[in-house]
Design an enzyme around this catalytic site. Structure first.
Site, mmCIF file in Angstrom:
data_model
loop_
_atom_site.group_PDB
_atom_site.id
_atom_site.type_symbol
_atom_site.label_atom_id
_atom_site.label_comp_id
_atom_site.label_asym_id
_atom_site.label_seq_id
_atom_site.Cartn_x
_atom_site.Cartn_y
_atom_site.Cartn_z
ATOM 1 N N LYS A 53 0.921 -1.113 -0.120
ATOM 2 C CA LYS A 53 0.081 -0.219 -0.040
ATOM 3 C C LYS A 53 0.779 1.302 0.024
ATOM 4 O O LYS A 53 1.806 1.454 0.859
ATOM 5 C CB LYS A 53 -0.813 -0.040 1.284
ATOM 6 C CG LYS A 53 -1.691 1.228 1.485
ATOM 7 C CD LYS A 53 -2.853 1.291 0.595
ATOM 8 C CE LYS A 53 -3.683 2.533 1.118
ATOM 9 N NZ LYS A 53 -4.600 2.172 2.314
ATOM 10 N N SER A 55 1.208 5.676 -1.378
ATOM 11 C CA SER A 55 0.375 6.780 -1.657
ATOM 12 C C SER A 55 0.229 6.685 -3.397
ATOM 13 O O SER A 55 1.029 6.556 -4.054
ATOM 14 C CB SER A 55 0.997 8.143 -1.182
ATOM 15 O OG SER A 55 0.540 9.216 -1.834
ATOM 16 N N THR A 107 -0.280 11.994 -1.618
ATOM 17 C CA THR A 107 -1.442 12.628 -2.268
ATOM 18 C C THR A 107 -1.799 14.133 -1.419
ATOM 19 O O THR A 107 -1.995 15.164 -2.210
ATOM 20 C CB THR A 107 -2.747 11.876 -2.187
ATOM 21 O OG1 THR A 107 -2.148 10.596 -2.996
ATOM 22 C CG2 THR A 107 -3.787 12.490 -2.717
ATOM 23 N N ALA A 108 -1.750 13.825 -0.114
ATOM 24 C CA ALA A 108 -2.157 15.183 0.559
ATOM 25 C C ALA A 108 -1.292 16.335 0.335
ATOM 26 O O ALA A 108 -1.433 17.328 -0.068
ATOM 27 C CB ALA A 108 -1.872 14.775 2.025
ATOM 28 N N HIS A 151 -5.531 11.140 7.838
ATOM 29 C CA HIS A 151 -5.974 10.085 8.880
ATOM 30 C C HIS A 151 -6.872 10.370 9.799
ATOM 31 O O HIS A 151 -7.826 11.306 9.745
ATOM 32 C CB HIS A 151 -4.853 9.289 9.566
ATOM 33 C CG HIS A 151 -3.765 8.570 8.673
ATOM 34 N ND1 HIS A 151 -4.100 7.916 7.290
ATOM 35 C CD2 HIS A 151 -2.398 8.566 8.524
ATOM 36 C CE1 HIS A 151 -3.237 7.642 6.798
ATOM 37 N NE2 HIS A 151 -1.955 7.985 7.460
#
Length: 278
Positions: A53, A55, A107-108, A151
């Site tokens: 997993k 980003s 992504t943020a 989160h």
């Protein structure tokens, strides 16, 4: 088969069934729990396990060696990162200010930079990379002018007396009409397992979790550290949805839009957008 994902509730919810042998024909999993900042760099360095997993923002660096799986990841609506400040203020106040971010390959971060380029006249000042659990205290004590949080901080920032300056997910959805891409599941192109099979097993694991929430919850909460049941449940409700089960056309379009814009702005290296679907 070796796999790495975070101990966050959405990831443990998604992979519970597969990790516990409930998916027919799927290989047993050897799980490493690691936050996404670590898996991003494992993928960059080509040292991670077969499946990880990461980003979505990290894809341009790794798509030559890793394929994006259409199942198991995190996209959605109403689930974007937040820009927080200590005092209620206008967006213009960010001009030239110090902003803490949890990663410069997330992504943020891409969303923040794309938003700031349009909304903050003169641009922000220094970008400070900081562990995400340290960002809100740093904004609270004045060490940092603003913080980009992700989160479960979406649900807890009020506890620090902070104010939300911008929900970047809302901005993105209003600007594009598309969901926000957050976490991607990737697999080595050299893996002995075909990407289609891996996606099928990930999708089946999501379906099992939805069908057996109480059973799955025991595993989820065993890795949720000190997170409350309410926060963990809210986390899952936000980040596990139909896009997790299968990206679909809107999911792919969201990824292509985000990374295409980021490439135009020079925030990610140039790459072949077509590889996102290959």
């Amino acid at each position: 088969m070796k796999i790495a994902f975070s101990p966050c509730p959405n990831d443990t919810f998604v992979f519970y069934a597969w990790a516990h042998g409930h998916i027919e024909e799927a290989p047993p999993l050897d799980v490493t729990y690691a936050d996404i900042d670590k898996t991003n760099y494992w993928a960059f360095d080509r040292v991670g396990p077969d499946v990880m997993k990461i980003s979505y923002a990290a894809l341009p660096w790794v798509l030559e060696d890793y394929a994006l799986l259409p199942s198991g990841g995190a996209l959605g609506r109403g689930c974007g990162p937040l820009v927080l400040t200590k005092d209620q203020q206008d967006v213009s106040a960010l001009s030239g200010q110090r902003v803490a971010v949890p990663s410069d390959r997330s992504t943020a971060y891409l969303l923040f930079r794309l938003w700031a380029a349009r909304k903050v006249e003169g641009g922000v000042g220094e970008i400070v990379i900081m562990p995400f659990d340290e960002i809100m205290p740093a904004v609270q004590n004045g060490e940092i002018d603003a913080g980009l949080v992700i989160h479960e901080a979406r649900f807890t920032y009020q506890n620090y007396g902070l104010h939300m300056l911008q929900d970047l997910g809302n901005w993105w959805e209003e600007d594009t009409g598309l969901p926000i891409p957050l976490g991607a599941i990737i697999a080595k192109r050299s893996s002995s397992y075909e990407a289609d099979s891996l996606a099928k097993w990930a999708k089946a694991s999501v379906d099992y979790a939805w069908a057996h929430p109480e059973e799955t919850n025991v595993y989820v909460m065993s890795h949720a550290q000190e997170m409350s049941q309410d926060v963990a449940s809210a986390h899952i409700d936000l980040y596990v949805n139909e896009f997790t089960r299968e990206l679909g056309e809107d999911g792919y379009a969201a990824i292509e839009s985000l990374l295409g814009r980021a490439m135009e702005e020079g925030l990610v290296p140039a790459f072949d957008l077509a590889k996102i679907r290959k």
